[in-house]
Design a protein around this motif. Sequence first.
Motif, mmCIF file in Angstrom:
data_model
loop_
_atom_site.group_PDB
_atom_site.id
_atom_site.type_symbol
_atom_site.label_atom_id
_atom_site.label_comp_id
_atom_site.label_asym_id
_atom_site.label_seq_id
_atom_site.Cartn_x
_atom_site.Cartn_y
_atom_site.Cartn_z
ATOM 1 N N VAL A 1 -68.179 29.691 114.966
ATOM 2 C CA VAL A 1 -66.920 30.445 114.963
ATOM 3 C C VAL A 1 -65.702 29.613 115.325
ATOM 4 O O VAL A 1 -64.575 30.097 115.206
ATOM 5 C CB VAL A 1 -67.010 31.656 115.922
ATOM 6 C CG1 VAL A 1 -68.196 32.537 115.561
ATOM 7 C CG2 VAL A 1 -67.112 31.220 117.376
ATOM 8 N N LYS B 1 -62.461 29.344 113.237
ATOM 9 C CA LYS B 1 -61.814 30.627 112.960
ATOM 10 C C LYS B 1 -61.981 31.053 111.495
ATOM 11 O O LYS B 1 -61.008 31.277 110.777
ATOM 12 C CB LYS B 1 -60.329 30.576 113.320
ATOM 13 C CG LYS B 1 -60.070 30.361 114.801
ATOM 14 C CD LYS B 1 -58.585 30.394 115.136
ATOM 15 C CE LYS B 1 -58.365 30.226 116.632
ATOM 16 N NZ LYS B 1 -56.922 30.229 116.986
ATOM 17 N N SER C 1 -62.597 33.336 108.229
ATOM 18 C CA SER C 1 -62.214 34.718 107.937
ATOM 19 C C SER C 1 -63.437 35.609 107.806
ATOM 20 O O SER C 1 -63.350 36.831 107.988
ATOM 21 C CB SER C 1 -61.367 34.777 106.660
ATOM 22 O OG SER C 1 -62.013 34.120 105.590
ATOM 23 N N LEU D 1 -63.579 38.876 118.364
ATOM 24 C CA LEU D 1 -63.312 38.225 117.086
ATOM 25 C C LEU D 1 -62.880 39.246 116.035
ATOM 26 O O LEU D 1 -61.980 38.991 115.231
ATOM 27 C CB LEU D 1 -64.547 37.451 116.619
ATOM 28 C CG LEU D 1 -64.874 36.202 117.452
ATOM 29 C CD1 LEU D 1 -66.287 35.721 117.146
ATOM 30 C CD2 LEU D 1 -63.873 35.087 117.192
ATOM 31 N N LYS D 2 -63.517 40.411 116.064
ATOM 32 C CA LYS D 2 -63.114 41.477 115.148
ATOM 33 C C LYS D 2 -61.672 41.902 115.443
ATOM 34 O O LYS D 2 -60.872 42.088 114.519
ATOM 35 C CB LYS D 2 -64.050 42.671 115.281
ATOM 36 C CG LYS D 2 -63.623 43.878 114.436
ATOM 37 C CD LYS D 2 -64.367 45.133 114.826
ATOM 38 C CE LYS D 2 -63.755 46.350 114.160
ATOM 39 N NZ LYS D 2 -64.376 47.607 114.587
ATOM 40 N N SER E 1 -61.177 38.954 112.257
ATOM 41 C CA SER E 1 -62.323 38.404 111.526
ATOM 42 C C SER E 1 -63.188 39.522 110.955
ATOM 43 O O SER E 1 -63.283 40.612 111.525
ATOM 44 C CB SER E 1 -63.170 37.518 112.445
ATOM 45 O OG SER E 1 -62.451 36.393 112.879
#
Length: 305
Positions: free
Chosen positions: A147, A150, A152, A178-179, A183
């Motif tokens: 991750v 970063k 998508s 992250l969501k 993401s």
Amino acid sequence: MSNIIECRNVCKYFGEKTALDSVSIDVPEGKIFGLLGPNGAGKTTLIRIINRISIPNSGEVFFNGHQITQSDVEKIGYLPEERGLYRKMEVGDQAMYLAQLKGMSAADAKAALKEWFIRFGIQDWWKKKVEELSKGMAQKVQFITTVVHKPSLMILDEPFSGFDPVNAELIRKEILRLKEEGSTIILSTHNMESVEELCDNIALINKSRLVITGGVNQIRHDLGNNNIELVYTSESAVESAEGLFDVLSDENNAGRHTAVLSLKEGTSSNDALSALLTTGVSINSFKELIPRMNDIFIKLVTEEA
């Protein structure tokens, strides 16, 4: 809402074995999408096709509206179920190598990795050899390298496997963070509790075919048994209402009852509640019993069998 991934009638064969049979799914952007199914169902094959590790025999995969290309794969972070780090390398060197493979500069990679190592409490591992790490420690490093650039789209295959409850919770919180940052995450897991907690949408694959796909809450409602849990106070048990519901069970604990009612076809919850209010019982709670994802998984896979 746009889809970051669209699979259209994807088929994959290995000799005479069918791994995927005309599978079509849509992965909405900015959501957590659960990819479910028993072992050998075809999940990993589909993940490999999305990552262009494998090519389908027929069908198409689209990324942000266009046919997926190798350059699109650089925007994907993939954590495979079969973990793999170079055991003789130092942890920091390994993480730097993998981050730069995803297009990060050395300076950006080091700064981002140091931040992640501190967040996971593993900053002292930078100079350790990978072979010195426990399985859980190595999985933390591999999650970070998945991750750190970063991406998508992140594809996480059994990300909680091998973690103790404390570290599993750490990973769960990071997935949600992250969501929140925008993401999209494809989560392949057998842990149905995680599916309920994390996933917005799911697809269930069994024996190479798509069984069901859609929103988690909608699927749970659609596949429910139309049962109601009623908690009420009365000296006597509530009776079945002709044409409205049947009483499946009624447990009495010193006058406080917990009953399960099965609504008959065409009966709404409001209809049943109105009928109950006329009986004079004192209602403490009245709620729809929605099946758990674990029960839905077993039901659908068993029916397919």
